[in-house]
Design an enzyme around this catalytic site. Sequence first.
Site, PDB file in Angstrom:
ATOM      1  N   GLU A 192       0.684  -1.233  -0.163  1.00 34.64           N
ATOM      2  CA  GLU A 192       0.045  -0.144  -0.034  1.00 34.64           C
ATOM      3  C   GLU A 192       0.816   1.349   0.080  1.00 34.64           C
ATOM      4  O   GLU A 192       0.435   2.271  -0.460  1.00 34.64           O
ATOM      5  CB  GLU A 192      -0.833   0.005   1.408  1.00 34.64           C
ATOM      6  CG  GLU A 192      -2.072  -1.206   1.354  1.00 34.64           C
ATOM      7  CD  GLU A 192      -3.112  -1.093   0.213  1.00 34.64           C
ATOM      8  OE1 GLU A 192      -3.014  -0.077  -0.501  1.00 34.64           O
ATOM      9  OE2 GLU A 192      -3.685  -2.059   0.002  1.00 34.64           O
ATOM     10  N   ASP A 328      -4.135  -9.703  -8.738  1.00 29.59           N
ATOM     11  CA  ASP A 328      -4.579  -8.836  -9.795  1.00 29.59           C
ATOM     12  C   ASP A 328      -3.458  -7.793 -10.157  1.00 29.59           C
ATOM     13  O   ASP A 328      -2.942  -8.033 -11.366  1.00 29.59           O
ATOM     14  CB  ASP A 328      -5.707  -8.132  -9.311  1.00 29.59           C
ATOM     15  CG  ASP A 328      -5.696  -7.042  -8.007  1.00 29.59           C
ATOM     16  OD1 ASP A 328      -4.548  -7.367  -7.238  1.00 29.59           O
ATOM     17  OD2 ASP A 328      -6.449  -6.321  -7.610  1.00 29.59           O
ATOM     18  N   GLU A 442     -19.250  -6.623  -4.925  1.00 30.29           N
ATOM     19  CA  GLU A 442     -18.152  -7.222  -4.854  1.00 30.29           C
ATOM     20  C   GLU A 442     -17.431  -8.573  -5.274  1.00 30.29           C
ATOM     21  O   GLU A 442     -16.517  -8.791  -5.830  1.00 30.29           O
ATOM     22  CB  GLU A 442     -17.421  -7.096  -3.200  1.00 30.29           C
ATOM     23  CG  GLU A 442     -16.084  -7.232  -2.952  1.00 30.29           C
ATOM     24  CD  GLU A 442     -15.262  -6.148  -3.166  1.00 30.29           C
ATOM     25  OE1 GLU A 442     -14.109  -5.925  -2.899  1.00 30.29           O
ATOM     26  OE2 GLU A 442     -15.481  -4.958  -3.695  1.00 30.29           O
ATOM     27  N   GLU A 493     -12.320  -0.681 -10.438  1.00 29.44           N
ATOM     28  CA  GLU A 493     -11.779  -1.501 -11.802  1.00 29.44           C
ATOM     29  C   GLU A 493     -12.780  -1.857 -13.114  1.00 29.44           C
ATOM     30  O   GLU A 493     -12.190  -1.718 -13.935  1.00 29.44           O
ATOM     31  CB  GLU A 493     -11.435  -3.115 -11.069  1.00 29.44           C
ATOM     32  CG  GLU A 493     -10.442  -3.166 -10.138  1.00 29.44           C
ATOM     33  CD  GLU A 493     -10.883  -2.505  -8.988  1.00 29.44           C
ATOM     34  OE1 GLU A 493      -9.830  -2.397  -7.887  1.00 29.44           O
ATOM     35  OE2 GLU A 493     -11.906  -2.453  -8.370  1.00 29.44           O
ATOM     36  N   THR A 581      -1.061   0.601 -10.381  1.00 29.69           N
ATOM     37  CA  THR A 581      -2.453  -0.064 -10.165  1.00 29.69           C
ATOM     38  C   THR A 581      -3.427   0.956  -9.249  1.00 29.69           C
ATOM     39  O   THR A 581      -4.472   0.732  -9.054  1.00 29.69           O
ATOM     40  CB  THR A 581      -2.005  -1.235  -9.546  1.00 29.69           C
ATOM     41  OG1 THR A 581      -3.210  -2.019  -9.337  1.00 29.69           O
ATOM     42  CG2 THR A 581      -1.571  -0.769  -7.950  1.00 29.69           C
TER      43      THR A 581
END
Length: 590
Positions: A192, A328, A442, A493, A581
């Site tokens: 993160e 991902d 989700e 996304e 990302t």
Amino acid sequence: MHLGCGRASRREIVVALLVIAGLWHFSDVIWFEPTEFERLERWMNHDALRSDVYTTYTQSSFDWSSVRHSNRPKVLTALPKPLSDDAMPTVQHCFENETPDEARVRIARLTEVRRLFQANWASYRRFAWGKDALMPVSGGAIDQFSGWAATLVDSLDTLWIMGLREEFDEAVAEVARIDFGRSTSPRVNMFETTIRYLGGLMAAYDLSGRGVLLRKAVELGDLIYAGFNTENGMPVDFIDFEAAKRGDVLQVEERVVSASPGTLSLELAHLSQLTGDAKYYDAASRVMDVFYRAQNSTELPGAWPIWVSMKHQDLTTGGAFTLGGSQDSLYEYLPKMHQLLRGGDGKYETMAKTFLETADKYFLFRPMLPGGEDILLPGNVNVLDGGAELDPETEHLACFVGGMFGLAGKLFDSPADVERGAKLTSGCVFAYRAFPTGLMPERLDTAPCASRSRCPWNEVLWMQERDARAEWQRHLPLGFTTAKDPRYILRPEAIESVFYMWRLTGRAGLQDDAWDMFRAVANGTRTEHANAAVLDVTRKADPLPMEDYMESFWLAETLKYFYLVFSPPDVISLDDFVLNTEAHPFKIPR
């Protein structure tokens, strides 16, 4: 002028902006101050913004570059020599001029996205300034990372892209005071911190040229580099803050999700590009060499398992694979590293092409639907007794795959992959429209077709599939067998892939898809103060049940992608920038 055709000159861009400003004036929407075009000209002249006339840099209380690495390699891996510009293809669609009516519609939509961002930013500034995240229901604040103002740093480039210069200047002044020598948490999350903080600082620097942002990025990059101070040079998942300061050899965890070590490459490579210091690229490149060597030796060759051991450099053991959470961005970065390095390191092209072939064969499926929609969805794969079995569960997180396939198809001259990207994007757009709130849950399941080419609706088969799943509920739309996690937590996304496919193909209807999604998201998540995660999007309610939380990626990614869909195509051109990302655009060096 054809906007988006190749790389526009400074003159072309300024002329285009003047035309757009005229349309804004015609629509009674004036965003820029009278001097804005002078600022835009200064932006084109990158060196003009190198002097920090806006703010004062405050050095952090600890110098992370002073940490001695016990096992730093004597010879560092240098940034590879890139291919020539002519050897790298252009990826962005060549857009034709829009009509005045088309421009009015687009700009009106762009305006609404910008207004929503401004409302959210005003609430963050009022209730959570300097904190990691806003609590949008109660008007509170929370530090869920290290207390380094995650939402503020994450939003810097969005502020710049939207032309909010006063807000940007104020935010940069606050960033200049962040102390990376202190943390609200004793353990710092490598993943993160890299994608949100380091990515945000470098992208804002690339766009604005403010030197203070690069200096802060270097401070943070040295902190992240301390996470490689281990026996084998592999990164830890969480940095023990005080042990790292002492220069202790950090202990690599036994097992981590593969996306964590696999999603450091883009940011660290770009930091080396910006600074000329090879140590950052060297650290990430050594990690990716381990992934490269293991790729064809896993239980599903071409893909890596969800869980890996960087401690033992074991990236082959395990039979569970996904395109969603935990993996991902690992896959997302393969073609993007190829583009950022301009083809200089061939392993990224090899890994990307190998993975795309595996993903197409095992992960992608056509769902059986009453309307017979010819779309694709991403699923999971479990390898049992040597056989690969599809688990047709789709995560919202996996909706990035459409954009990834599209970008890779353009980079590697594979029209078939571009088409797969288009069908995957349509699949996630369909999932939004299928539910009464207009929002995608989700996690959900559908019944997979036996064939992608022909898939007639079979209600008996669907009933068998749904009855085999305890999570099925009567209110779910026909065709869905579960909505295992009914939340929508402001994720980007799906709109990310819509943005990519619009910029890559220019296909009609994608901007309308984006607008429908925006209205559903804006209306369904709105609170008194900002926008919040929704607990259940599978049932219509007014208001929808909310969670008092707003992730920083709402401003950094979701609203940015909505804005860029309706922006002129040479704003953050995909031929000039690689987005990480967290949607932070890194300038491709030439």
